[in-house]
Design a protein around this motif. Structure first.
Motif, PDB file in Angstrom:
ATOM      1  N   PRO A 137       9.324  -2.232   6.565  1.00  0.00           N
ATOM      2  CA  PRO A 137       9.783  -1.105   5.756  1.00  0.00           C
ATOM      3  C   PRO A 137       9.300   0.212   6.347  1.00  0.00           C
ATOM      4  O   PRO A 137       8.369   0.224   7.183  1.00  0.00           O
ATOM      5  N   THR A 139       8.552   4.629   5.545  1.00  0.00           N
ATOM      6  CA  THR A 139       8.419   5.735   4.606  1.00  0.00           C
ATOM      7  C   THR A 139       8.693   7.050   5.320  1.00  0.00           C
ATOM      8  O   THR A 139       8.438   7.195   6.523  1.00  0.00           O
ATOM      9  N   SER A 164      18.135   0.496   3.547  1.00  0.00           N
ATOM     10  CA  SER A 164      17.616  -0.341   2.463  1.00  0.00           C
ATOM     11  C   SER A 164      16.120  -0.578   2.554  1.00  0.00           C
ATOM     12  O   SER A 164      15.499  -1.008   1.581  1.00  0.00           O
ATOM     13  N   ASN A 165      15.513  -0.289   3.719  1.00  0.00           N
ATOM     14  CA  ASN A 165      14.076  -0.513   3.908  1.00  0.00           C
ATOM     15  C   ASN A 165      13.269   0.777   3.810  1.00  0.00           C
ATOM     16  O   ASN A 165      12.110   0.817   4.211  1.00  0.00           O
ATOM     17  N   ALA A 167      11.656   4.319   1.894  1.00  0.00           N
ATOM     18  CA  ALA A 167      11.139   4.953   0.679  1.00  0.00           C
ATOM     19  C   ALA A 167      10.404   6.219   1.110  1.00  0.00           C
ATOM     20  O   ALA A 167      10.402   6.587   2.288  1.00  0.00           O
ATOM     21  N   ASP A 190      12.612   3.963  -9.701  1.00  0.00           N
ATOM     22  CA  ASP A 190      11.862   2.816  -9.195  1.00  0.00           C
ATOM     23  C   ASP A 190      12.259   2.500  -7.761  1.00  0.00           C
ATOM     24  O   ASP A 190      13.446   2.561  -7.394  1.00  0.00           O
ATOM     25  N   GLY A 191      11.267   2.154  -6.956  1.00  0.00           N
ATOM     26  CA  GLY A 191      11.511   1.733  -5.589  1.00  0.00           C
ATOM     27  C   GLY A 191      11.626   2.846  -4.582  1.00  0.00           C
ATOM     28  O   GLY A 191      11.750   2.585  -3.380  1.00  0.00           O
ATOM     29  N   LYS A 192      11.562   4.109  -5.033  1.00  0.00           N
ATOM     30  CA  LYS A 192      11.748   5.231  -4.119  1.00  0.00           C
ATOM     31  C   LYS A 192      10.439   5.731  -3.503  1.00  0.00           C
ATOM     32  O   LYS A 192      10.458   6.497  -2.546  1.00  0.00           O
ATOM     33  N   GLY A 194       7.038   4.530  -1.621  1.00  0.00           N
ATOM     34  CA  GLY A 194       6.508   3.356  -0.951  1.00  0.00           C
ATOM     35  C   GLY A 194       5.053   3.429  -0.593  1.00  0.00           C
ATOM     36  O   GLY A 194       4.438   2.402  -0.261  1.00  0.00           O
ATOM     37  N   CYS A 239       1.244   0.936  -6.281  1.00  0.00           N
ATOM     38  CA  CYS A 239       1.558   1.694  -5.064  1.00  0.00           C
ATOM     39  C   CYS A 239       0.351   1.719  -4.130  1.00  0.00           C
ATOM     40  O   CYS A 239      -0.750   2.096  -4.546  1.00  0.00           O
TER      41      CYS A 239
END
Length: 286
Positions: A137, A139, A164-165, A167, A190-192, A194, A239
């Motif tokens: 992922p 950031t 999709s990976n 944030a 949510d999910g934004k 990382g 987090c």
């Protein structure tokens, strides 16, 4: 608060001002932490008897670092050193992607600094794709007075990339000095978000000398003006959080690095426990 395994913060690489990577890993373990942030080379020069170093092309140093990570049970929470700049192609840094994957990095971070908004976004999409090829992922770190200057812009930028990976990384100093509020942080979808980085700041707005302070002089948590307890509470539950608290002045004054970082960790853990007292979940142990 005694130092023990299970600290809830990782240690970012600029906090140790160029310390040799394998020694940094050992120090992290001594501090009771199990995660670090790392770049292929330091951005704030070394002090004392330490030598300048780079992991790029240095197989013995890479192997020494991998052994230290394994011996101490420390992992690389955040791979850094990636910057999108005019005239550069992020794909040219593919060897750094491979290096971070080899070191077991859990995510990669980038700063998008190209003033051309179309190219900035295109390069970020390539960055995210190259990381995805390695099952990593990513950031995006925003900073005031840059092409991605604040949290809202960063969330929109990541969304436009359709990666999709991807944030957003929220650095406390950059967040508050770009005008961010804890209510805004709490309302991010949510999910934004990382990853987060914790430090204090001498003022909560952009100022002359800001970027030099960001690289070299960040107050320990609780010794500046930022509302960090509420910041921790506003972050998504679980987090991951790194301490980014470089201080060249402390190093030049001969302050012991381990004692300095212990003070920072104790202060950060104290803020975190205050949030737990009102029912907020701890981040995973770092």
């Amino acid at each position: 608060m005694p130092t023990s395994l299970g600290r809830h913060f990782s240690i970012e690489f600029i906090s140790v001002l160029g310390q040799e990577p394998s020694e940094f890993v050992g120090l992290t373990s001594e501090l009771g932490c199990s995660r670090i942030g790392l770049a292929p080379s330091p951005i704030a020069g070394p002090f004392g008897s330490e030598r300048e170093w780079t992991l790029r092309g240095d197989r013995p140093r890479i192997n020494q670092l991998k052994q230290a990570l394994a011996d101490h049970g420390v992992r690389v929470a955040l791979g850094e050193g990636f910057i999108i700049m005019p005239g550069r192609n992020i794909a040219d840094a593919e060897a750094d992607f491979d290096l971070m994957a080899e070191l077991g990095a859990e995510r990669l971070n980038v700063c998008a600094m190209d003033p051309d908004p179309v190219r900035n976004l295109e390069q970020f999409s390539i960055f995210a794709s190259l990381a995805a090829d390695r099952d990593l992922p990513v950031t995006l770190e925003f900073m005031p007075a840059t092409p991605v200057p604040d949290l809202a812009a960063a969330v929109a930028f990541v969304g436009e990339s359709a990666a999709s990976n991807a944030a957003v990384l929220v650095d406390a100093m950059h967040f508050f000095c770009s005008g961010g509020t804890n209510d805004e942080l709490r309302n991010v979808p949510d999910g934004k978000i990382g990853y987060a980085q914790l430090c204090d700041a001498k003022q909560a707005s952009f100022y002359d000398g800001y970027f030099q302070d960001a690289r070299q002089e960040r107050p320990l948590p609780g010794l500046g003006v930022l509302p960090l307890g509420h910041f921790l509470h506003a972050l998504p539950p679980g987090c991951p959080i790194g301490l980014e608290i470089p201080s060249v002045a402390s190093a030049l004054a001969g302050v012991d690095r381990k004692a300095y970082l212990t003070q920072a960790l104790d202060a950060a853990e104290g803020l975190l426990q205050d949030r737990v007292a009102i029912g907020h979940r701890l981040p995973d142990a770092q």
